[in-house]
Motif scaffolding. Structure first.
Motif, PDB file in Angstrom:
ATOM      1  N   ARG A   1      75.624  12.408   3.656  1.00  0.00           N
ATOM      2  CA  ARG A   1      75.448  11.537   2.488  1.00  0.00           C
ATOM      3  C   ARG A   1      76.698  11.523   1.606  1.00  0.00           C
ATOM      4  O   ARG A   1      76.635  11.694   0.389  1.00  0.00           O
ATOM      5  CB  ARG A   1      74.221  11.974   1.681  1.00  0.00           C
ATOM      6  N   SER A   2      77.827  11.307   2.256  1.00  0.00           N
ATOM      7  CA  SER A   2      79.103  11.273   1.549  1.00  0.00           C
ATOM      8  C   SER A   2      79.488   9.834   1.265  1.00  0.00           C
ATOM      9  O   SER A   2      79.399   8.968   2.135  1.00  0.00           O
ATOM     10  CB  SER A   2      80.199  11.935   2.396  1.00  0.00           C
TER      11      SER A   2
ATOM     12  N   ASN B   1      77.078   9.540   6.997  1.00  0.00           N
ATOM     13  CA  ASN B   1      75.652   9.306   6.785  1.00  0.00           C
ATOM     14  C   ASN B   1      74.855  10.602   6.789  1.00  0.00           C
ATOM     15  O   ASN B   1      73.954  10.797   5.969  1.00  0.00           O
ATOM     16  CB  ASN B   1      75.108   8.359   7.858  1.00  0.00           C
TER      17      ASN B   1
END
Length: 493
Positions: A67-68, A64
């Motif tokens: 932002r993967s 998170n």
């Protein structure tokens, strides 16, 4: 609880959430072990339903934050990992004491009573957890341990003991590369080059004291956040003579040397790269494990400094030595250490990569056969999943050329790990749990030895410690332990 490794942190948080008073004793000034010291390509399972509980929560936070969308390649930065671990410990109410390196223990019968630290402080507890990579607490406690490899006949393991030595092979056609091992080429009387020993081929399958090569997982970048590589004060080109000869021999054999030979392709997040060893003549330093494990702190520091100097010198060699192909030098020179990492240590990781040290010989020894046959254990407290990946063991001489003893990885699927593998024999101690240097064969440990598995084991150790009555970890109700772990999200089947 001794050792602020990721496994130790999971143990501390789990026990604290079960309303127990937890003190985490960390020998250094930082928590997080390898995951806050360069190992940021954590070996997460490519399968679902392997890691749950606190491990999954940490990986979810990383995904998170960065932002993967990739469920497998969950990467992060070392400073982020450390801060995330510290936040988790604080929220759980764990008391962390830094600079607490163990010296002695006091026992009464089959129980540990207190530990004494180099600071002079002493700590008492009902239950102790040794979450150090080295297994220092269990060693000082007098329980049965082993350093090195068992023979293949000990547990009937094909991957146990000494393996066959071979010349390095490169390229899709596995071309053998022969590297002269002598300071003066062709002259054995001139002595062996650094990093090569004279054992030759030992008896296949025999036991020995060899441990996997150590290195540091160091961070590099070619963004504006880099600190250029510099020449170490005690730089010795002879240390890299094996590398130079290997590169020359490979080119003579028609093998193209990759521009990323020294840097690798381990891009993680925010322009960082997690640099591990390449197969031959790289950041790994061989034949030092046993001396490190049995050594005092002065000896260990000397080894840490030597490995650090070797790696920094290797990068200087890679960027400046004319024997390195020009295209390799040019790319390597674009990189430097990450300026935003390890700022109190010259931007170099603080934790040496101890791939294995002592191992407990406990109530059950997990073996290669258990991993490959997927042995089912009624006291399973979590799953492991990683190939049996053995880094370099012996670098020696075969018929006048350098030959390495390092077997190929062996694939294994998810396997159960029993609670008994974390416990000393009940005739020795009943209030010690060992989730990192646990009771496995050498062959099995080459798979168990990854941080997510340590975290799984740590969470189980913390839960068991919280459930133990009268300081008896051996007497924990397994059904209740498994229910507790299941409620916390742990996957055991």
């Amino acid at each position: 609880m001794y050792g602020g490794t990721p496994g130790g942190i999971m143990a501390a948080i789990q026990a604290a959430t079960m309303k127990k008073k937890v003190i985490l004793l960390e020998p250094t000034a930082h928590v997080g072990g390898m995951m806050s010291n360069g190992l940021t390509k954590t070996d997460a399972s490519p399968r679902t339903n392997v890691y749950g509980g606190l491990v999954a929560a940490f990986l979810r936070q990383a995904r998170n934050h960065y932002r993967s969308a990739d469920p497998v390649r969950i990467y992060f930065e070392s400073h982020w990992a450390e801060q995330t671990f510290k936040t988790g410990l604080s929220r759980a109410g764990v008391v962390v004491r830094y600079g607490q390196r163990i010296t002695t223990v006091t026992r009464s019968g089959r129980q540990l009573k207190r530990v004494r630290m180099t600071t002079g402080e002493e700590y008492c507890a009902d239950i102790f957890i040794d979450a150090s990579y080295e297994g220092d607490l269990m060693a000082r406690s007098g329980v049965s341990t082993i350093i090195g490899r068992e023979s293949s006949s000990k547990y009937g393991e094909s991957a146990a003991g000494v393996q066959r030595i071979n010349y390095p092979t490169v390229g899709p056609n596995d071309i053998e590369i022969k590297v002269d091992p002598y300071v003066k080429q062709g002259d054995p009387r001139s002595g062996l080059l650094p990093g090569v020993i004279d054992t030759g081929q030992l008896a296949i399958g025999s036991a020995d004291k060899s441990l996997m090569a150590f290195n540091y997982r160091f961070c590099i970048t070619r963004t504006g956040q880099k600190v250029p590589f510099t020449k170490p004060q005690n730089y010795d080109p002879l240390r890299y003579e094996t590398t130079a000869r290997f590169l020359r021999a490979a080119q003579n054999a028609g093998v193209k040397i990759s521009a990323t030979h020294f840097t690798g392709g381990g891009v993680t997040v925010n322009g960082q790269q997690d640099v591990n060893s390449t197969p031959y003549f790289s950041t790994n330093v061989w034949h030092i494990g046993y001396s490190y494990v049995v050594g005092n702190e002065a000896k260990r520091n000397a080894i840490r400094n030597m490995v650090r100097d070797h790696i920094l010198g290797l990068m200087w060699f890679a960027t400046t030595d004319p024997r390195v192909p020009a295209h390799v030098r040019e790319l390597t020179a674009q990189y430097g250490l990450c300026a935003n990492e390890f700022q109190d240590n010259g931007n170099f990781p603080r934790q040496i990569y101890v791939r294995q040290a002592r191992r407990l010989v406990g109530q059950l020894v997990l073996t290669q056969n258990d991993l490959q046959n997927k042995t089912r254990f009624p006291d399973s407290i979590g799953l492991g999943y990683y190939p049996m990946d053995e880094h370099g063991m012996i670098r020696t001489v075969k018929a006048g050329y350098i030959a390495d003893e390092s077997r190929e990885s062996i694939s294994v699927g998810p396997y159960q790990i029993p609670y008994r593998a974390m416990l000393p024999k009940p005739t020795q101690l009943i209030n010690l749990i060992v989730p990192i240097a646990l009771s496995t064969s050498h062959a099995a440990y080459t798979s168990v030895r990854v941080e997510p598995t340590y975290m799984v084991l740590g969470q189980a150790a913390g839960a068991a410690a919280a459930l133990a009555t009268n300081g008896d970890a051996s007497g924990v109700n397994i059904i209740k332990l498994r229910k507790t772990l299941a409620a916390a999200g742990q996957i055991m089947e």
